[in-house]
Design a protein around this motif. Structure first.
Motif, short mmCIF file in Angstrom:
data_model
loop_
_atom_site.label_atom_id
_atom_site.label_comp_id
_atom_site.label_asym_id
_atom_site.label_seq_id
_atom_site.Cartn_x
_atom_site.Cartn_y
_atom_site.Cartn_z
N ILE A 18 61.05 41.24 -26.05
CA ILE A 18 62.25 41.07 -25.23
C ILE A 18 62.52 39.57 -25.17
CG2 ILE A 18 63.22 41.30 -22.92
CD1 ILE A 18 61.51 43.82 -22.57
N ALA A 19 63.72 39.17 -25.55
CA ALA A 19 64.09 37.76 -25.51
C ALA A 19 64.36 37.35 -24.07
CB ALA A 19 65.33 37.51 -26.36
N ALA A 20 63.78 36.25 -23.66
CA ALA A 20 63.99 35.75 -22.30
C ALA A 20 65.40 35.19 -22.16
CB ALA A 20 62.96 34.68 -21.97
N PRO A 21 66.08 35.47 -21.05
CA PRO A 21 67.41 34.90 -20.81
C PRO A 21 67.27 33.44 -20.36
CG PRO A 21 66.76 36.25 -18.96
CD PRO A 21 65.66 36.36 -19.97
N MET A 22 67.89 32.52 -21.07
CA MET A 22 67.68 31.10 -20.79
C MET A 22 68.97 30.43 -20.33
SD MET A 22 65.06 30.25 -23.92
CE MET A 22 66.04 31.15 -25.14
N VAL A 40 65.24 43.10 -27.99
CA VAL A 40 66.14 43.04 -26.85
C VAL A 40 66.72 41.63 -26.75
CG1 VAL A 40 66.36 43.24 -24.35
CG2 VAL A 40 64.84 44.80 -25.60
N GLY A 41 68.04 41.53 -26.76
CA GLY A 41 68.71 40.25 -26.58
C GLY A 41 69.18 40.11 -25.15
N SER A 42 69.13 38.90 -24.60
CA SER A 42 69.49 38.75 -23.19
C SER A 42 70.16 37.41 -22.90
CB SER A 42 68.25 38.88 -22.31
OG SER A 42 67.44 37.71 -22.40
N PHE A 43 70.88 37.37 -21.78
CA PHE A 43 71.45 36.11 -21.30
C PHE A 43 71.62 36.18 -19.79
CE2 PHE A 43 75.18 38.80 -21.83
CZ PHE A 43 76.04 38.42 -20.78
N PRO A 44 71.60 35.03 -19.10
CA PRO A 44 71.84 35.01 -17.66
C PRO A 44 73.33 35.19 -17.38
CG PRO A 44 70.63 33.06 -18.39
CD PRO A 44 71.21 33.70 -19.60
N ALA A 45 73.66 36.02 -16.40
CA ALA A 45 75.06 36.19 -16.03
C ALA A 45 75.69 34.84 -15.66
CB ALA A 45 75.17 37.16 -14.85
N LEU A 46 74.90 33.95 -15.07
CA LEU A 46 75.41 32.65 -14.64
C LEU A 46 75.82 31.75 -15.80
CD1 LEU A 46 73.04 31.79 -11.65
CD2 LEU A 46 75.46 32.41 -11.54
N ALA A 81 70.39 42.95 -22.53
CA ALA A 81 69.93 42.75 -21.16
C ALA A 81 70.68 41.58 -20.54
CB ALA A 81 68.43 42.49 -21.12
N VAL A 82 70.99 41.70 -19.26
CA VAL A 82 71.64 40.62 -18.52
C VAL A 82 70.77 40.25 -17.33
CG1 VAL A 82 73.67 39.91 -17.20
CG2 VAL A 82 73.96 41.32 -19.24
N ASN A 83 70.55 38.95 -17.18
CA ASN A 83 69.73 38.43 -16.09
C ASN A 83 70.58 38.16 -14.84
OD1 ASN A 83 68.39 35.21 -15.32
ND2 ASN A 83 67.52 37.14 -14.67
N GLN A 84 70.11 38.66 -13.70
CA GLN A 84 70.77 38.42 -12.42
C GLN A 84 69.82 37.66 -11.50
OE1 GLN A 84 73.87 39.11 -12.10
NE2 GLN A 84 74.35 40.86 -13.41
N VAL A 97 77.12 42.01 -10.82
CA VAL A 97 76.52 43.34 -10.94
C VAL A 97 77.61 44.38 -11.17
CG1 VAL A 97 75.27 45.17 -9.72
CG2 VAL A 97 74.43 42.81 -9.65
N ARG A 98 78.72 44.27 -10.44
CA ARG A 98 79.83 45.21 -10.64
C ARG A 98 80.34 45.16 -12.08
NH1 ARG A 98 81.98 43.36 -5.66
NH2 ARG A 98 83.53 42.16 -6.84
N THR A 99 80.44 43.95 -12.61
CA THR A 99 80.91 43.80 -13.99
C THR A 99 79.95 44.45 -14.96
OG1 THR A 99 82.03 41.70 -13.44
CG2 THR A 99 81.57 42.13 -15.77
N CYS A 100 78.66 44.25 -14.74
CA CYS A 100 77.64 44.84 -15.63
C CYS A 100 77.62 46.36 -15.51
CB CYS A 100 76.27 44.26 -15.33
SG CYS A 100 76.08 42.53 -15.85
N VAL A 101 77.80 46.87 -14.31
CA VAL A 101 77.85 48.32 -14.11
C VAL A 101 79.07 48.89 -14.83
CG1 VAL A 101 78.20 50.15 -12.41
CG2 VAL A 101 76.54 48.33 -11.96
N LYS A 102 80.19 48.20 -14.75
CA LYS A 102 81.41 48.62 -15.45
C LYS A 102 81.15 48.79 -16.94
CE LYS A 102 85.79 46.60 -17.01
NZ LYS A 102 86.66 45.40 -16.93
N HIS A 103 80.36 47.87 -17.51
CA HIS A 103 80.06 47.91 -18.94
C HIS A 103 78.81 48.73 -19.26
CE1 HIS A 103 83.03 45.01 -20.56
NE2 HIS A 103 83.00 44.51 -19.34
#
Length: 326
Positions: A18-22, A40-46, A81-84, A97-103
């Motif tokens: 799992i790639a860490a969100p940086m 698994v690819g990931s990024f921070p929502a921020l 994956a998205v980091n919150q 979170v709402r945006t991620c749930v939408k998608h």
């Protein structure tokens, strides 16, 4: 070994990674490359600033991955994956979170504090899972009480915010009380280290620093070069910059005009200020100028593409298994 304790979304990966969100590094180009490589690819929502950009990123990433899978049906495409950041200073958490749930984002990685029941219920409503960062047994217990689906153990040597416990101790103690998915973080840069993580009792390896030194990473060339040129002794563990202990490259601290051997204790409110700066899109010194990296830097010697990195890790992983069986 049975994988019945592993959520379906995490089964069938090319490698157990799992790639860490940086923060400031993981942008869509990097995430797409990671998923296309079968992990698994990931990024921070921020990283998506302003917040409305998160919706655009998720649309683009998901559309591109669907297209890639259609055109390459034999390839194993890793999930997103998205980091919150679950922290009082993250005023956009509910919106993100709402945006991620939408998608219908399949995997959420939560950090700092265990997610509240409302977040977990929202993710579970469509079959998503929540993995939570922990650095201690106490944090692990709180996360499990909250109802998360897996634990990311951030052990000594991990890049960015990290704990100081040996991975042997942390994995062993958590595994003794928890039979679900465990992901291990801490100086993992090679296929050998990925296999060692599994031998310890983890199910997946969590890799960050190795991916900063890649063509797709959203990091300056100076940052990437610093990782290639550094060794484990060049990593400084301090809470000076964000009020939370983390690992940083000594060179970047010196370049900023600071003495890495005499950094005063951090401001407990520093992380709130950092998050506010991220929200406003302003310069964030702790990550822009002071570069996070793990102790595995000494095993990183080049800046290839993500596809090339995963190819090498796969060769190393299989060779290590063969050595153990011979």
């Amino acid at each position: 070994m049975s994988n019945s304790h592993i959520p379906l979304v995490l089964q069938g990966l090319r490698l157990p990674i799992i790639a860490a969100p940086m923060f400031t590094v993981s942008y869509p180009e990097l995430v797409l490359a990671q998923c296309k490589a079968g992990i698994v690819g990931s990024f921070p929502a921020l990283n998506a600033r302003p917040p409305e950009l998160l919706d655009e990123w998720l649309t683009m990433i998901q559309d591109e991955l669907k297209k890639f899978q259609t055109e390459n049906p034999s390839c194993r495409v890793g999930p997103l994956a998205v980091n919150q950041i679950v922290h009082i200073s993250n005023t956009r958490l509910e919106q993100d979170v709402r945006t991620c749930v939408k998608h219908r984002v399949p995997i959420y990685i939560t950090s700092l504090r265990a997610p509240v029941k409302e977040i977990i219920d929202a993710v579970h409503s469509y079959g998503g899972i929540v993995l939570h960062d922990v650095i201690s047994i106490r944090h692990a217990q709180k996360a499990l009480e909250a109802g998360v689906d897996g634990l990311i153990l951030v052990a000594a040597g991990a890049g960015g915010h990290a704990g100081n416990l040996s991975p042997f101790a942390l994995v062993g103690e958590v595994r003794a009380m928890y039979k679900g998915p465990i992901i291990l973080s801490g100086a993992i840069s090679t296929g050998d280290a990925v296999l060692a993580s599994l031998a310890m009792g983890a199910d997946f390896a969590y890799i960050g620093t190795r991916f900063i030194a890649s063509k797709e990473a959203h990091a300056s060339q100076q940052y990437k070069d610093a990782i290639v040129n550094a060794s484990a002794s060049d990593i400084i563990y301090t809470d000076h910059f964000t009020g939370i202990h983390g690992n940083y490259i000594k060179q970047s601290i010196v370049t900023a005009g600071l003495d890495p051997d005499n950094l005063p204790p951090g401001d407990p409110l520093a992380f709130a200020k950092l998050s506010q700066a991220a929200k406003d899109g302003t310069s964030v010194k702790a990550w822009k100028d002071i570069w996070g990296a793990g102790q595995g830097v000494g095993l990183i010697a080049n800046v290839p593409s993500i596809a090339e990195i995963i190819d090498v890790i796969e060769l190393e992983f299989n060779a290590a298994k063969k050595r153990l069986l011979s």
